[in-house]
Scaffold this active site. Structure first.
Site, mmCIF file in Angstrom:
data_model
loop_
_atom_site.group_PDB
_atom_site.id
_atom_site.type_symbol
_atom_site.label_atom_id
_atom_site.label_comp_id
_atom_site.label_asym_id
_atom_site.label_seq_id
_atom_site.Cartn_x
_atom_site.Cartn_y
_atom_site.Cartn_z
ATOM 1 N N ASP A 1 -5.124 -25.010 -36.889
ATOM 2 C CA ASP A 1 -4.712 -24.284 -38.273
ATOM 3 C C ASP A 1 -4.664 -25.347 -39.504
ATOM 4 O O ASP A 1 -4.690 -24.778 -40.536
ATOM 5 C CB ASP A 1 -3.680 -23.295 -38.108
ATOM 6 N N ASP B 1 -3.006 -27.142 -32.882
ATOM 7 C CA ASP B 1 -3.456 -25.662 -32.636
ATOM 8 C C ASP B 1 -4.616 -25.228 -33.648
ATOM 9 O O ASP B 1 -4.977 -24.006 -33.837
ATOM 10 C CB ASP B 1 -2.397 -24.661 -32.720
ATOM 11 N N ASP C 1 -5.088 -30.511 -36.252
ATOM 12 C CA ASP C 1 -3.752 -30.660 -35.318
ATOM 13 C C ASP C 1 -3.930 -29.838 -34.145
ATOM 14 O O ASP C 1 -5.028 -29.254 -33.799
ATOM 15 C CB ASP C 1 -2.532 -30.099 -36.246
ATOM 16 N N SER D 1 1.954 -26.120 -32.717
ATOM 17 C CA SER D 1 1.372 -26.623 -34.064
ATOM 18 C C SER D 1 1.005 -28.026 -33.845
ATOM 19 O O SER D 1 0.483 -28.631 -32.813
ATOM 20 C CB SER D 1 1.830 -26.233 -35.198
#
Length: 458
Positions: free
Chosen positions: A243, A241, A239, A100
């Site tokens: 999400d 990833d 960010d 992440s």
């Protein structure tokens, strides 16, 4: 206390905590846990970290040895993988290789069920037991060993789904995107362009080691500078990833997850679409948002930090909106997890429908000042008694003032996070946060006898 799984799957420094051996054992343990399930396909995707191939290879070796076929979707966002797992009926699980917002030294493994939700805590705990047991779980016969399929074309399904949700033409809008050298580096600019917007995209040429490196949603001030330079009407920073997202209004103000949730809550309520007349935040959700929601007649449920716990409360209370200050926003009617790209598209849809600027919506929500500090605690086990002591220290420092505090151990990093918030000058909050931090460091030095950083150093 669990050894491997945290609040968002398994995560740690690559080749120290998260090794290829652990990834292989994990996939073999999953084979053991799901030995009686007939579905035999696993979707695997990742963000852009250079360790992705090493970990993916180890996972694939374990899965295919147990007869599982692999659908490799390549570089994808976490929410897009969640969507694809649910879309394809013959898929058992989705595996997302990502840490992440963390720096490149970290990586992680998130597991999604066939309904697009992350595994429940009790299932993770059982799989962890299987890893530690190190049994030689089912191995397929030579003719039944799994194979790998290139499945990158499936991303078109996700892209088309987003465009179907939005149903808008964004011609006339100039959009700035900071893609954090991560999962959205290609798809986010493409989707906005296909919807007619002019796009200025930064931090898209990833090289495996530059993900989240002084860019993206963790560094909104840097993103703000890019936005001001771009001359765009609105900006978004994601960010690694994909999400979470933080927005920038046309006047250069940072619009965080709390403000975005407030905007969405009002929009849905006005249209009779806000289920249960409540939304889900976390213990970190700003008091300013809570007061704004009260004025609108909307309730706030506070969950533990982590989008999985926000989702738990959404499901338990039959709601359809929740999120975190950090920019994880769950629009549950469309996606069972935070989705930065969907969130940014949905916000722009609202602005276009209403013919309004983001600053006009954001200024309705007066966010109280917050100050954050952290203490690095590598190799220190924090007990419930320790956490009780932390709270006592915080209450003693605050000494009855009208200030809210949160002191908690992070579920994704070896740190203790300290937040203080109140309708007082930020300088006062900074002094209080530092005093709490220094007293906790003193307590840990005395009780744990560990080499902690000096006072005032995080």
């Amino acid at each position: 206390m669990r050894k491997f799984f945290g609040t968002d799957g398994i995560r740690g420094i690559v080749n120290e905590i998260l090794t290829p051996e652990l990834a292989y054992k994990l996939s073999r343990a999953i084979i053991g846990y799901f030995k009686d399930v007939k579905k035999k396909k696993v979707i695997i995707g990742s963000d852009t970290r250079n360790s992705k191939d090493m970990l993916k290879s180890a996972l694939i070796a374990g899965f295919t040895s147990g007869g599982m076929d692999i659908l490799d979707v390549g570089v994808v966002s976490t929410p897009s993988l969640s969507y694809l797992v649910k879309k394809y009926d013959d898929v058992l699980l989705g595996i997302m290789i990502s840490a992440s917002h963390n720096p490149v030294e970290y990586n992680g493994i998130k597991i999604f069920k066939s309904d697009g939700f992350k595994l429940e805590d009790n299932v993770e705990a059982t799989i962890e037991e299987y890893i530690l047991r190190e049994d030689d779980y089912f191995r397929a016969s030579p003719r039944e060993i799994g194979v790998i399929y290139n499945f990158t074309q499936a991303l078109e399904d996700y892209k088309n789904y987003l465009k179907e949700i939005i149903g808008e033409d964004f011609r006339g809008y100039k959009i700035m995107l900071d893609c954090a050298f991560g999962s959205l580096s290609e798809i986010a600019p493409t989707v906005f362009k296909e919807l007619g917007a002019e796009v200025i995209a930064y931090n898209t040429n990833y090289n495996g080691i530059n993900i989240n490196d002084n860019c993206g949603a963790v560094y909104p001030e840097i993103g703000r500078n890019l936005f001001l330079k771009s001359g765009a009407h609105i900006g978004f920073t994601y960010d690694g990833d994909g999400d979470r997202v933080i927005a920038f209004s046309e006047d250069g103000e940072i619009v965080d997850g709390d403000v975005l949730i407030g905007i969405f809550a009002k929009y849905l309520k006005e249209r009779g679409l806000l289920r249960g007349n409540k939304i889900v935040g976390t213990v970190m959700t700003n008091l300013g948002l809570e007061e704004y929601l009260k004025r609108l007649g909307i309730g706030l449920i506070r969950a533990k930090v982590g989008d999985r716990y926000v989702l738990e409360e959404i499901l338990k209370n039959n709601l359809n909106l929740g999120g975190e200050t950090s920019g994880h926003i769950i629009l549950f009617d469309y996606m069972p997890t935070g989705d930065g790209l969907l969130t940014s598209l949905f916000l722009l849809k609202i602005l276009k429908e209403r013919g309004i600027k983001l600053s006009d919506l954001a200024k309705e929500i007066r966010i109280f000042p917050q100050v954050h500090e952290k203490i690095h605690i590598k190799d220190i086990y924090i007990t419930e008694e320790d956490e009780k002591e932390f709270r006592g220290i915080a209450e003693e420092v605050i000494n009855g003032k009208n200030i809210r505090y949160i002191v908690r151990k992070s579920g994704t990093e070896p740190v203790i996070r300290i937040t203080v918030e109140g309708d007082v000058p930020k300088e006062d909050l900074t002094n209080i946060a530092l005093e709490i931090k220094n007293r906790i460091i003193d307590f840990l030095r005395r009780s744990k006898r560990q080499d902690l950083p000096s006072k005032g150093v995080s």
